[in-house]
Scaffold this motif. Sequence first.
Motif, mmCIF file in Angstrom:
data_model
loop_
_atom_site.group_PDB
_atom_site.id
_atom_site.type_symbol
_atom_site.label_atom_id
_atom_site.label_comp_id
_atom_site.label_asym_id
_atom_site.label_seq_id
_atom_site.Cartn_x
_atom_site.Cartn_y
_atom_site.Cartn_z
ATOM 1 N N VAL B 228 -27.834 -84.592 37.221
ATOM 2 C CA VAL B 228 -28.063 -83.277 36.607
ATOM 3 C C VAL B 228 -29.072 -82.478 37.431
ATOM 4 O O VAL B 228 -29.863 -83.038 38.190
ATOM 5 N N GLY B 229 -29.028 -81.168 37.239
ATOM 6 C CA GLY B 229 -29.847 -80.278 38.054
ATOM 7 C C GLY B 229 -31.276 -80.134 37.576
ATOM 8 O O GLY B 229 -32.144 -79.676 38.324
ATOM 9 N N SER B 230 -31.533 -80.505 36.314
ATOM 10 C CA SER B 230 -32.891 -80.346 35.782
ATOM 11 C C SER B 230 -33.060 -81.209 34.546
ATOM 12 O O SER B 230 -32.073 -81.630 33.921
ATOM 13 N N ILE B 231 -34.304 -81.431 34.198
ATOM 14 C CA ILE B 231 -34.570 -82.209 32.990
ATOM 15 C C ILE B 231 -34.204 -81.405 31.747
ATOM 16 O O ILE B 231 -33.812 -81.966 30.718
ATOM 17 N N THR B 271 -25.881 -98.931 46.045
ATOM 18 C CA THR B 271 -25.124 -97.682 46.206
ATOM 19 C C THR B 271 -25.253 -96.864 44.931
ATOM 20 O O THR B 271 -25.143 -97.386 43.823
ATOM 21 N N LEU B 272 -25.506 -95.596 45.120
ATOM 22 C CA LEU B 272 -25.695 -94.726 43.965
ATOM 23 C C LEU B 272 -24.359 -94.130 43.533
ATOM 24 O O LEU B 272 -23.586 -93.675 44.372
ATOM 25 N N PRO B 273 -24.104 -94.091 42.228
ATOM 26 C CA PRO B 273 -22.843 -93.504 41.741
ATOM 27 C C PRO B 273 -22.789 -91.997 41.979
ATOM 28 O O PRO B 273 -21.710 -91.420 42.060
ATOM 29 N N VAL B 274 -23.944 -91.346 42.048
ATOM 30 C CA VAL B 274 -23.982 -89.901 42.321
ATOM 31 C C VAL B 274 -25.058 -89.652 43.378
ATOM 32 O O VAL B 274 -25.898 -90.506 43.628
ATOM 33 N N SER B 275 -25.031 -88.482 43.968
ATOM 34 C CA SER B 275 -25.949 -88.186 45.068
ATOM 35 C C SER B 275 -27.416 -88.221 44.621
ATOM 36 O O SER B 275 -27.744 -87.793 43.526
ATOM 37 N N SER B 276 -28.264 -88.720 45.517
ATOM 38 C CA SER B 276 -29.693 -88.742 45.204
ATOM 39 C C SER B 276 -30.298 -87.340 45.320
ATOM 40 O O SER B 276 -31.475 -87.140 45.041
ATOM 41 N N ALA B 277 -29.474 -86.376 45.725
ATOM 42 C CA ALA B 277 -29.977 -85.007 45.807
ATOM 43 C C ALA B 277 -30.178 -84.389 44.418
ATOM 44 O O ALA B 277 -30.946 -83.437 44.261
ATOM 45 N N PHE B 278 -29.502 -84.922 43.415
ATOM 46 C CA PHE B 278 -29.760 -84.432 42.048
ATOM 47 C C PHE B 278 -31.180 -84.817 41.646
ATOM 48 O O PHE B 278 -31.570 -85.979 41.787
ATOM 49 N N PRO B 279 -31.946 -83.881 41.141
ATOM 50 C CA PRO B 279 -33.338 -84.218 40.798
ATOM 51 C C PRO B 279 -33.461 -85.248 39.676
ATOM 52 O O PRO B 279 -34.426 -85.994 39.627
ATOM 53 N N PHE B 280 -32.473 -85.285 38.796
ATOM 54 C CA PHE B 280 -32.504 -86.299 37.732
ATOM 55 C C PHE B 280 -31.160 -86.990 37.585
ATOM 56 O O PHE B 280 -30.108 -86.355 37.670
ATOM 57 N N HIS B 281 -31.233 -88.297 37.386
ATOM 58 C CA HIS B 281 -30.047 -89.081 37.065
ATOM 59 C C HIS B 281 -30.147 -89.482 35.598
ATOM 60 O O HIS B 281 -31.241 -89.674 35.075
ATOM 61 N N VAL B 282 -28.990 -89.573 34.953
ATOM 62 C CA VAL B 282 -28.983 -89.957 33.545
ATOM 63 C C VAL B 282 -27.989 -91.098 33.336
ATOM 64 O O VAL B 282 -26.865 -91.047 33.847
ATOM 65 N N LEU B 283 -28.439 -92.100 32.613
ATOM 66 C CA LEU B 283 -27.565 -93.215 32.271
ATOM 67 C C LEU B 283 -27.211 -93.078 30.788
ATOM 68 O O LEU B 283 -28.102 -93.043 29.940
ATOM 69 N N ILE B 284 -25.926 -92.955 30.514
ATOM 70 C CA ILE B 284 -25.479 -92.782 29.125
ATOM 71 C C ILE B 284 -24.629 -93.965 28.715
ATOM 72 O O ILE B 284 -23.696 -94.339 29.421
ATOM 73 N N GLU B 285 -24.974 -94.561 27.585
ATOM 74 C CA GLU B 285 -24.181 -95.692 27.091
ATOM 75 C C GLU B 285 -23.684 -95.349 25.699
ATOM 76 O O GLU B 285 -24.445 -94.853 24.868
ATOM 77 N N LEU B 286 -22.411 -95.603 25.481
ATOM 78 C CA LEU B 286 -21.794 -95.318 24.186
ATOM 79 C C LEU B 286 -21.137 -96.596 23.686
ATOM 80 O O LEU B 286 -20.379 -97.232 24.419
ATOM 81 N N SER B 287 -21.456 -96.976 22.456
ATOM 82 C CA SER B 287 -20.887 -98.214 21.903
ATOM 83 C C SER B 287 -20.088 -97.881 20.672
ATOM 84 O O SER B 287 -20.527 -97.088 19.839
ATOM 85 N N CYS B 288 -18.920 -98.509 20.531
ATOM 86 C CA CYS B 288 -18.164 -98.226 19.311
ATOM 87 C C CYS B 288 -17.249 -99.349 18.880
ATOM 88 O O CYS B 288 -16.978 -100.287 19.624
ATOM 89 N N ALA B 314 -20.528 -87.081 37.896
ATOM 90 C CA ALA B 314 -20.601 -88.178 36.940
ATOM 91 C C ALA B 314 -19.643 -89.288 37.315
ATOM 92 O O ALA B 314 -18.585 -89.038 37.895
ATOM 93 N N ALA B 315 -20.033 -90.521 36.994
ATOM 94 C CA ALA B 315 -19.144 -91.671 37.175
ATOM 95 C C ALA B 315 -19.120 -92.459 35.873
ATOM 96 O O ALA B 315 -20.178 -92.697 35.280
ATOM 97 N N VAL B 316 -17.924 -92.821 35.417
ATOM 98 C CA VAL B 316 -17.820 -93.688 34.241
ATOM 99 C C VAL B 316 -17.449 -95.082 34.734
ATOM 100 O O VAL B 316 -16.505 -95.238 35.523
ATOM 101 N N ALA B 317 -18.205 -96.078 34.319
ATOM 102 C CA ALA B 317 -17.977 -97.446 34.804
ATOM 103 C C ALA B 317 -16.572 -97.906 34.427
ATOM 104 O O ALA B 317 -16.142 -97.755 33.284
ATOM 105 N N GLN B 318 -15.862 -98.447 35.409
ATOM 106 C CA GLN B 318 -14.491 -98.906 35.187
ATOM 107 C C GLN B 318 -14.436 -100.393 34.864
ATOM 108 O O GLN B 318 -13.364 -100.940 34.597
ATOM 109 N N SER B 319 -15.584 -101.044 34.927
ATOM 110 C CA SER B 319 -15.636 -102.478 34.627
ATOM 111 C C SER B 319 -17.041 -102.817 34.160
ATOM 112 O O SER B 319 -17.975 -102.044 34.361
#
Lengths: 475, 475
Positions: B228-231, B271-288, B314-319
């Motif tokens: 993401v571009g900002s907090i 290896t990063l799922p998204v570029s380190s140029a983004f000032p913030f990375h966010v990890l989102i977990e959804l359980s259902c 964004a990258a969604v984990a495939q495994s």
Amino acid sequence: MENLHADLVRSVGGAAVLVEREDKAGYLTDWSGDWTGDAFAVVRPSSVAEVQACVKVCRRHGIGIVPQGGNSGLVGGGFPPSTVQNMVVVSLSRLNAIRRADTANATLDLDAGCTLQKAKDAADAIGLQFPLALGAQGSCQIGGNAATNAGGVNVLRFGMVRDLILGLEAVLPDGSLWSSMRGLRKDNRGYDMKQLFIGSEGTLGLITGLCLKLHPKPAKIETAYVGVGSIEDAMTISALARSELSELVTAFEIVGSECLPLARLIDEGLTLPVSSAFPFHVLIELSCGKRLDGRVLLEGFLADMMARGLIGDAAVAQSDRQARSFWAIREGLVEGQARRGYHVRSDVSVRLGDVPAFVAAARAFAARDWPDWTPQVYGHAGDGNIHFNLLPPLGMHRRDAREHGQRITKSLFAIVEDFKGSISAEHGIGRARIGAFWQGLGEVERRTMRAIKDSLDPHDMMNPGCLFPVLEEQK
Amino acid sequence: MENLHADLVRSVGGAAVLVEREDKAGYLTDWSGDWTGDAFAVVRPSSVAEVQACVKVCRRHGIGIVPQGGNSGLVGGGFPPSTVQNMVVVSLSRLNAIRRADTANATLDLDAGCTLQKAKDAADAIGLQFPLALGAQGSCQIGGNAATNAGGVNVLRFGMVRDLILGLEAVLPDGSLWSSMRGLRKDNRGYDMKQLFIGSEGTLGLITGLCLKLHPKPAKIETAYVGVGSIEDAMTISALARSELSELVTAFEIVGSECLPLARLIDEGLTLPVSSAFPFHVLIELSCGKRLDGRVLLEGFLADMMARGLIGDAAVAQSDRQARSFWAIREGLVEGQARRGYHVRSDVSVRLGDVPAFVAAARAFAARDWPDWTPQVYGHAGDGNIHFNLLPPLGMHRRDAREHGQRITKSLFAIVEDFKGSISAEHGIGRARIGAFWQGLGEVERRTMRAIKDSLDPHDMMNPGCLFPVLEEQK
């Protein structure tokens, strides 16, 4: 007493000090009509500073204070018994401003005297919800909800009031103000003192303000009304719904079919969504955000439960109006009960797995020892919270009914104790349950409760006779 | 002291009383190596009765007790400082049995010395989950989790440990046993005393047992890694996810891109799922649960956020393996930090809407006053809980770094206070934060905390010097 009156008038103004019988009357009889009390005065402060001033006056005169919210409690915690004279009732009803509604923080700061409905409306106005839902929400006050750790029909998903409070402000018995109103979701600085005031029934201090945790407003609410063959099946469905539907179920209410005639007392033309031949009816409510299709989820779940033989018949509300008609059955039975006059009310909880056996034991006891009384089973089964009530035979004199009712309650509580349950799941102890409560406590538990009370209220000034037995010398 | 030793041996057996320096050593240095202490003995009771006996011995001898769990705390609450001699460390590690796993009630009764991992495994074995998730879960103990009201990465959906405890058992300073282990979901009988022990950091009693509330095990867990571009954008996404996805989000962790080199210290080939140029990375977990399609929900949500310009990539984990690799970045940065040796650690919280302004203010302060230090921002943004840490310049002597670190911490806490935040969101006060904590409290809050402490521990026997300052005479 003249000095006390003058001092109270100085602290809150003459119009806010009620001493005439007819002015006080509305504050001295409880909602059910079961309790009537007396007090030297009813005081109605309109600011936190006035509450502090008034508490200091009482402290100086050595007078007990009974905090009163919407006067809708069910255990006589909010008004003074006639056996103890000269207490002062502090009614919070004029302390009723919304202080701050914060969308970004999803919180609502407000005065304790706001009604629950006002809190819900204020949350709604900023696009969020305050999920606490009680029958008395139009009159009960949020301060009273906090002081009694109120429950209601949405506990399954959102918890008790305790789980919905982020901050609290209270006037202590010496008149000083304790406060934790920063609105933080995580704060591990020292003892979480607000937890003590929550559920303390006004015995440690007088709650004047709260910071409530708000939740997203659901995009859609789906409601189903279901007939099941047994309470065992109802409990199985509850567990499966919780798991398969990701804890999105906001209500799971059971109604024993014997309660249905009570709902008919309120609405003669009541039509039931499923046959009254099912021994238990279940009301299921599912709430979800805009990306979820609650209708598909609920219908799929119910179809599967029917295929597995756990559900006999089911209706899913096709409109808000129909959903309200389902709820009218659940709410109508409570109103119908009240209309029947005095009855044995209970509010017990047991472990989830024990719910069927407890209900069976309570029914067997009623059938054996009190065959003329009509048992009613309903409640928040998903939380293990059952209201097992008994209606006296039609025509029985109120005094006789009350006398018998006390014996019935005692036996019922013994059954609860056999199951290691609670004799008060959500209503509290107040003045109605003191005897059974203290009898059920171990020596260590009694001693620690007393130690906490003494540490914050050493002169036993806050709500004397509530939660703790009145010592003889105080009477 | 000889008598004390003999009495301890009598209470728990000789093999469970460690007095030799090399035997005690592992219990007297904390996880980070920042703290080292001393004690007359380390005692390892293996039953509740032994804990009681041992507390009674200490009471008789007027000796302070330091309860110790897995010794993984971050504020020095679990071991005795070298400034206070002659305390006894009571390690709970041998009191580690699962007492009762109840599927129907969705609860787990267990001894306080069970590791968190053991609790999680026991829940898993009956088809349920205990959602508390901490980096130290293999070594931290559930009693310590309760005593410190632990947080972790799943607080957003399941709350702090406080929200996961239905019952608690504790040995009081006089050796008696307080207990509320009925496993009831709703119980409004009197003060909810267990709330006092939770988060009390061992200063009121010694927790010996717990009844944990379990949740359904999710059928599927979906994980996304987002740039993401900002907090500000991150906070907006957090609020929208909460609402649109019905609070199914179990984790919402932010990582400032400046933290990524730390994760690389642990795994060079990261290896990063998204570029380190983004000032913030966010990890989102959804359980259902099984009826919901978490993948579709999460992908739909992310696509919409991208369309709205709130998400850059964004990258969604495939495994599961890929999901673990996302988490490895978040966990690796904490490990990498530790590898760098001493650093300024903080654990603060502010109102959700204040998170961006707080982070900006803290960064501005660091850049202005400590330009050689490297700030690191990460944390549980969905709860307003930020870990704003600073690494000393490479090569700075540890002693100098610590000295500067104390000044940095002081300034940082002043910024937190400007925002009316908390200087301890989840780590507690322990011995490391006492000064700042008491300084930040108002007079009424100090007095009430002290009153509660005195009411249950009048001889200041439980964990002296933790949470409350040590009085001069005790040293």
